[in-house]
Design a protein around this motif. Sequence first.
Motif, PDB file in Angstrom:
ATOM      1  N   GLY A 121       0.829  -1.195   0.000  1.00 28.97           N
ATOM      2  CA  GLY A 121       0.000   0.000   0.000  1.00 28.97           C
ATOM      3  C   GLY A 121       0.864   1.246   0.000  1.00 28.97           C
ATOM      4  N   ASN A 122       0.253   2.378   0.255  1.00 32.80           N
ATOM      5  CA  ASN A 122       0.969   3.646   0.302  1.00 32.80           C
ATOM      6  C   ASN A 122       1.078   4.143   1.742  1.00 32.80           C
ATOM      7  N   THR A 123       2.122   4.893   1.997  1.00 38.96           N
ATOM      8  CA  THR A 123       2.339   5.437   3.332  1.00 38.96           C
ATOM      9  C   THR A 123       1.122   6.242   3.796  1.00 38.96           C
ATOM     10  N   GLY A 124       0.721   5.987   5.019  1.00 38.32           N
ATOM     11  CA  GLY A 124      -0.403   6.721   5.599  1.00 38.32           C
ATOM     12  C   GLY A 124      -1.742   6.033   5.482  1.00 38.32           C
ATOM     13  N   THR A 125      -1.807   4.947   4.711  1.00 39.05           N
ATOM     14  CA  THR A 125      -3.085   4.257   4.565  1.00 39.05           C
ATOM     15  C   THR A 125      -3.379   3.405   5.799  1.00 39.05           C
ATOM     16  N   PRO A 126      -4.632   3.381   6.286  1.00 36.37           N
ATOM     17  CA  PRO A 126      -4.950   2.574   7.475  1.00 36.37           C
ATOM     18  C   PRO A 126      -5.179   1.105   7.154  1.00 36.37           C
ATOM     19  N   VAL A 176      -3.418  -2.020   8.763  1.00 32.10           N
ATOM     20  CA  VAL A 176      -1.981  -1.753   8.821  1.00 32.10           C
ATOM     21  C   VAL A 176      -1.560  -1.615  10.285  1.00 32.10           C
ATOM     22  N   PRO A 177      -0.487  -2.288  10.699  1.00 37.09           N
ATOM     23  CA  PRO A 177      -0.053  -2.173  12.093  1.00 37.09           C
ATOM     24  C   PRO A 177       0.409  -0.752  12.411  1.00 37.09           C
ATOM     25  N   ALA A 178       0.351  -0.402  13.679  1.00 38.30           N
ATOM     26  CA  ALA A 178       0.693   0.964  14.095  1.00 38.30           C
ATOM     27  C   ALA A 178       2.190   1.192  14.189  1.00 38.30           C
ATOM     28  N   ASP A 179       2.959   0.140  14.406  1.00 42.51           N
ATOM     29  CA  ASP A 179       4.400   0.324  14.580  1.00 42.51           C
ATOM     30  C   ASP A 179       5.142  -0.908  14.067  1.00 42.51           C
TER      31      ASP A 179
END
Length: 348
Positions: A121-126, A176-179
């Motif tokens: 995916g792209n950065t920032g996607t949930p 998407v995981p948080a960390d």
Amino acid sequence: MTRVLTGGVFVTDSGTDELADLRQLAGDIGARSSEERIGHRGLPDDFDTVAWGHLQDAGLTRLTSDPESGGGPTESAVVLRALARYAVTVPLAETDVLAAWLAAKAGLAVPDEGPLTIAIGNTGTPTVSGVPYAGAASAVVVALRDGATLAVAVTEPTITDIGHNLGGEPRATIAVPADGFVTVDGAAEELTRRGAWARCIQALGALDAAVEFSVAHTRERVQFGRPLSAFQAVQHTLASMAGEVERARAATELAVAAVAVHGFDSVQADYAVTVAKVVLGRVVPTVVTAAHQLHGAIGVTLEHRLWLATMRARSWIDEFGDTAWHARRLGRMALAADDPWDFVVGGV
């Protein structure tokens, strides 16, 4: 050791086909899976745990990503094509060519056994959608793009939606995981190239099956007292299908050879995989249309095996960049080439 292309297979410089046993083994696993699952296909199609177990026991699930496997891209291509020909529902490309490789490049650990998958995916996607085999994977390698850079993490899948592609392969949306992300510079293009390479090989295997089914059907189906294969129009259609598939085979085997000799990160592989994706993108719709015309209405039913080949091929050619995207990329390569003729004949 040098491998050259002879009669459609890669052989060593001594002339001995080292891949014959592997081809036979992968074909046997595929044929067994196909026979055992007749009448049990659905939407989405279930992950074939039995076939995966056979592949894992035979050491075929980490051919490119495990240095101790004794395999590489050529061997992986043989197995991928055989499994696609028999529509075996397992995430071999996702596990070996994509997820295990990217996790190793990021320095992240993944389970030594069991299927893996990749979520791009792209950065920032949930969330990331279209994740193959998320429900069967022992781990998901999440890759978030930011230009040429990837943020990579390994996580257990948290599935928010379940679906499938045209060919019934399971696809899901995951959170998407948080960390836990690691930055990997310059890996985004190779990830796309690896995925496109695998999908070309798989699509070729599916096309082989579509032609095989069409030949068998036209020989067995009788119309006006004659088998369909006796009609000139049908013969012309079959010959055209075979010619198109051989065009796709030539382009795909060039991509396999380029990766085997120069590596996935080479300009040679970039050129060859792009060409293969463009060629497959043009061949697949032609062959799929012809196969369904020859089969008539029976070819579109879930009970018939044709749809597994044709619809998976249609799905695979649009993944990791569709035909138009790769055609534009090929055009930019041609414009940037020092010698256009060398570029046209593959002298890159």
